[in-house]
Scaffold this motif. Sequence first.
Motif, PDB file in Angstrom:
ATOM      1  N   LYS A 417      19.165   6.336  38.533  1.00 36.75           N
ATOM      2  CA  LYS A 417      20.201   6.904  37.652  1.00 36.75           C
ATOM      3  C   LYS A 417      20.766   5.818  36.735  1.00 36.75           C
ATOM      4  CE  LYS A 417      23.002   9.988  39.325  1.00 36.75           C
ATOM      5  NZ  LYS A 417      22.846  11.157  38.408  1.00 36.75           N
ATOM      6  N   LYS A 418      20.930   4.614  37.293  1.00 42.55           N
ATOM      7  CA  LYS A 418      21.436   3.506  36.485  1.00 42.55           C
ATOM      8  C   LYS A 418      20.448   3.134  35.376  1.00 42.55           C
ATOM      9  CE  LYS A 418      23.136  -1.243  36.841  1.00 42.55           C
ATOM     10  NZ  LYS A 418      23.380  -2.398  37.761  1.00 42.55           N
ATOM     11  N   ILE A 419      19.168   3.138  35.723  1.00 47.64           N
ATOM     12  CA  ILE A 419      18.132   2.867  34.715  1.00 47.64           C
ATOM     13  C   ILE A 419      18.197   3.894  33.604  1.00 47.64           C
ATOM     14  CG2 ILE A 419      15.632   2.931  34.325  1.00 47.64           C
ATOM     15  CD1 ILE A 419      15.271   1.572  37.013  1.00 47.64           C
ATOM     16  N   ALA A 420      18.285   5.167  33.977  1.00 49.55           N
ATOM     17  CA  ALA A 420      18.346   6.241  32.983  1.00 49.55           C
ATOM     18  C   ALA A 420      19.592   6.126  32.112  1.00 49.55           C
ATOM     19  CB  ALA A 420      18.305   7.593  33.679  1.00 49.55           C
ATOM     20  N   SER A 421      20.688   5.665  32.704  1.00 57.55           N
ATOM     21  CA  SER A 421      21.925   5.496  31.938  1.00 57.55           C
ATOM     22  C   SER A 421      21.756   4.419  30.868  1.00 57.55           C
ATOM     23  CB  SER A 421      23.072   5.125  32.884  1.00 57.55           C
ATOM     24  OG  SER A 421      24.269   4.907  32.167  1.00 57.55           O
ATOM     25  N   ASN A 422      21.128   3.299  31.227  1.00 52.62           N
ATOM     26  CA  ASN A 422      20.898   2.235  30.242  1.00 52.62           C
ATOM     27  C   ASN A 422      19.939   2.707  29.148  1.00 52.62           C
ATOM     28  OD1 ASN A 422      22.535   0.481  31.677  1.00 52.62           O
ATOM     29  ND2 ASN A 422      20.832  -0.353  32.878  1.00 52.62           N
ATOM     30  N   MET A 423      18.932   3.454  29.543  1.00 57.11           N
ATOM     31  CA  MET A 423      18.000   3.997  28.558  1.00 57.11           C
ATOM     32  C   MET A 423      18.704   4.943  27.591  1.00 57.11           C
ATOM     33  SD  MET A 423      14.619   4.863  30.842  1.00 57.11           S
ATOM     34  CE  MET A 423      13.418   3.627  31.301  1.00 57.11           C
ATOM     35  N   SER A 424      19.600   5.736  28.136  1.00 55.94           N
ATOM     36  CA  SER A 424      20.314   6.711  27.305  1.00 55.94           C
ATOM     37  C   SER A 424      21.133   6.021  26.219  1.00 55.94           C
ATOM     38  CB  SER A 424      21.208   7.578  28.190  1.00 55.94           C
ATOM     39  OG  SER A 424      21.886   8.543  27.425  1.00 55.94           O
ATOM     40  N   LYS A 425      21.723   4.883  26.549  1.00 51.53           N
ATOM     41  CA  LYS A 425      22.491   4.133  25.546  1.00 51.53           C
ATOM     42  C   LYS A 425      21.578   3.662  24.419  1.00 51.53           C
ATOM     43  CE  LYS A 425      25.892   2.470  28.927  1.00 51.53           C
ATOM     44  NZ  LYS A 425      26.427   1.282  29.657  1.00 51.53           N
ATOM     45  N   ARG A 426      20.385   3.220  24.780  1.00 54.31           N
ATOM     46  CA  ARG A 426      19.422   2.784  23.748  1.00 54.31           C
ATOM     47  C   ARG A 426      19.045   3.947  22.837  1.00 54.31           C
ATOM     48  NH1 ARG A 426      18.962  -2.918  24.090  1.00 54.31           N
ATOM     49  NH2 ARG A 426      18.743  -3.515  26.276  1.00 54.31           N
ATOM     50  N   SER A 427      18.850   5.114  23.439  1.00 50.55           N
ATOM     51  CA  SER A 427      18.445   6.273  22.645  1.00 50.55           C
ATOM     52  C   SER A 427      19.535   6.691  21.680  1.00 50.55           C
ATOM     53  CB  SER A 427      18.067   7.428  23.573  1.00 50.55           C
ATOM     54  OG  SER A 427      19.192   7.893  24.297  1.00 50.55           O
ATOM     55  N   HIS A 428      20.798   6.642  22.112  1.00 52.00           N
ATOM     56  CA  HIS A 428      21.903   7.008  21.214  1.00 52.00           C
ATOM     57  C   HIS A 428      22.016   6.020  20.051  1.00 52.00           C
ATOM     58  CE1 HIS A 428      23.248  10.353  23.536  1.00 52.00           C
ATOM     59  NE2 HIS A 428      23.596   9.638  24.600  1.00 52.00           N
TER      60      HIS A 428
END
Length: 635
Positions: A417-428
């Motif tokens: 979940k933490k990995i996905a959260s960091n990825m989500s910031k990159r996508s935004h």
Amino acid sequence: MTYDRNVVHCSLLCAGNLGKHLNNRHPGYCQLSDGDTAQTTTISGMFSRSKRSQSLARRAQAQSQSQVQPQPLALVKPHPQPKVKPVIDIDHVNWLLLRWLISSSLPPSTLEDSMLIDSCKYLNPPVQLWPKEKAHEITLQVFRSMKEDVKAFLQLVSSRLSITLDFWTSYEQIIYLSVKCHWIDESWALQKVLLDVCRIPYPCTGPEILHVLMNVLQEFNIDSKILACTHNNSQHAIHACHELRQELESRKLPFCYIPCAAQTLKTIIEDGLENVRPVLSKIREFILETNSNQEMMEDFKHWTEVYQEGSWKLPFEHSANWSGDYNMLDVVKKAPNAMDSTIKKVEGIFGPRDWVLSSTEKSAINSLHSYLEPFYKTTTNLCTCKLPTVGLVFFYMDHVFELINVCHDSTHQEWLKKIASNMSKRSHTFTSQAYNIYTFTAAILDPRIKGELIPETLNSTSNLEDARNHFVRDYSSNTFETVGNGYSTQDTTEVGDAFSFAEEIVRKRRRVSMITAADELSQYLAEPPAQISTDALEWWKGHSSRYPRLSLMARDFLAIQGTSLDPEELFTSKGDFMHKQQYCLPLSSIQATLCIKSWMQSGYQFNFQSTIIDFERLVKSAIAPDTLDALSFHE
């Protein structure tokens, strides 16, 4: 008695195995006149010990007596002389070596390598290689000549241009910027050319990048034709592009800049791999050892057959990029038993190895592999795609962003979940920088995407209206000329009334053209998208007559690049080779070497002071040295 030596020689040849060969392969070699045949008969009689010679002599005598008319005198073929080795022109050898240096991205100092010199002297002792100073000077002159050719060619391009920026640091700790230009020609083929490779002076921030970039655009006289720039996502590049946009907008020129989608995807994937880097290091050690040991490779193949764990291509891919990382995940996921059995045998012979993965590590790798598998498919498609347009790149990126959101909302593993959260910031961050009216227009003009497959956050009514207004304003009246231009006004009422009447006709025609243009865009968007496998440029080539105005806009906007460099250079081992070349060249030769190499690959001729050097003909003409100059060097 006096004997003709040639006759004796001929008879001896005809009497042995060599004679058989010459008669079979070279008929007429030993044919002689009547007188010569008589001599041959007499001489052959002297060699009575050879029955074959006696038989040959009797046959020759019978043939001579049966002849009614004498045969013309036949010339005896002389002994074949050894071929004289042609004299090699030293300059031509040096030109070929210079091409090799440039193609291999090697500095001119390579010509002073003692082993290279010895090898050349072995082939041709008189050869003298150019000193590095001469090779360097000639390389610079070729660079200047070919640069002028590129400048002249770009002036003939009728459509708008897009540029891409790439940065790297050499072994001398110098930061370089390469600027590439992209456009779609009138035959609907995507063209690209490297403009320049430039050193960014200290402190290598936005203002320095902007100064270098503006110099390049102005030197090639294309600063007013640039529509978009795709950068490498660095903050300094973003600052430079922002200042460039302000400069161009002050001149009423449209311009946008967007981040590199491939760089963004690479960063997102690196975020996903961050927590398992120690495990990947252990797997890499196993793969490197296996690749260097034939017995281990055979053992691994054996165990994959025993455990039915698939067929594997060996040696393994082990490059330090995404394709290499994913291959390591793949081995643990799909061939864990073969890997464990191979390691067990090695440990039984050489002792313990730190390659064995715990059950917890295997579980983490399996979960991450399942999560990142769609990412790998996305990068593979980007690498193999013939034309990664902005619309297609956004289509893939939108799919990746959806996967990230689903993982974040559904996984129960905190580390994932933490990995996905960091990825989500990159996508935004990417969407906020990349989604604008220009990229929206480029996306809808991709016949595979249109409005149906465009990302939801980019697809808005306001963007569509802005794109329509831009189309009507800048592309609807290209084929119409202003009637009032070229006329001088006079104060007579008759002429003034006539001029007013003509102006009214012009206004009506402009209104009609705007309506027609709007209908052209509406009709295009109303039709369903083409299949995703369709070649977008081929589609437009076949439909440009149906959408004459819209096709002009498509040529401009489809040239906008979704990535700042070839995705293969980021995700596969191809990038390793490219980076080695960029890293190892010294400041004195990096600009000329990389530019000339790229220009030759793009089809520009090797030009030295207005003289075109045709290397292919130069090599072929080595067989005929007399024609070498005429074939290989021409104005």
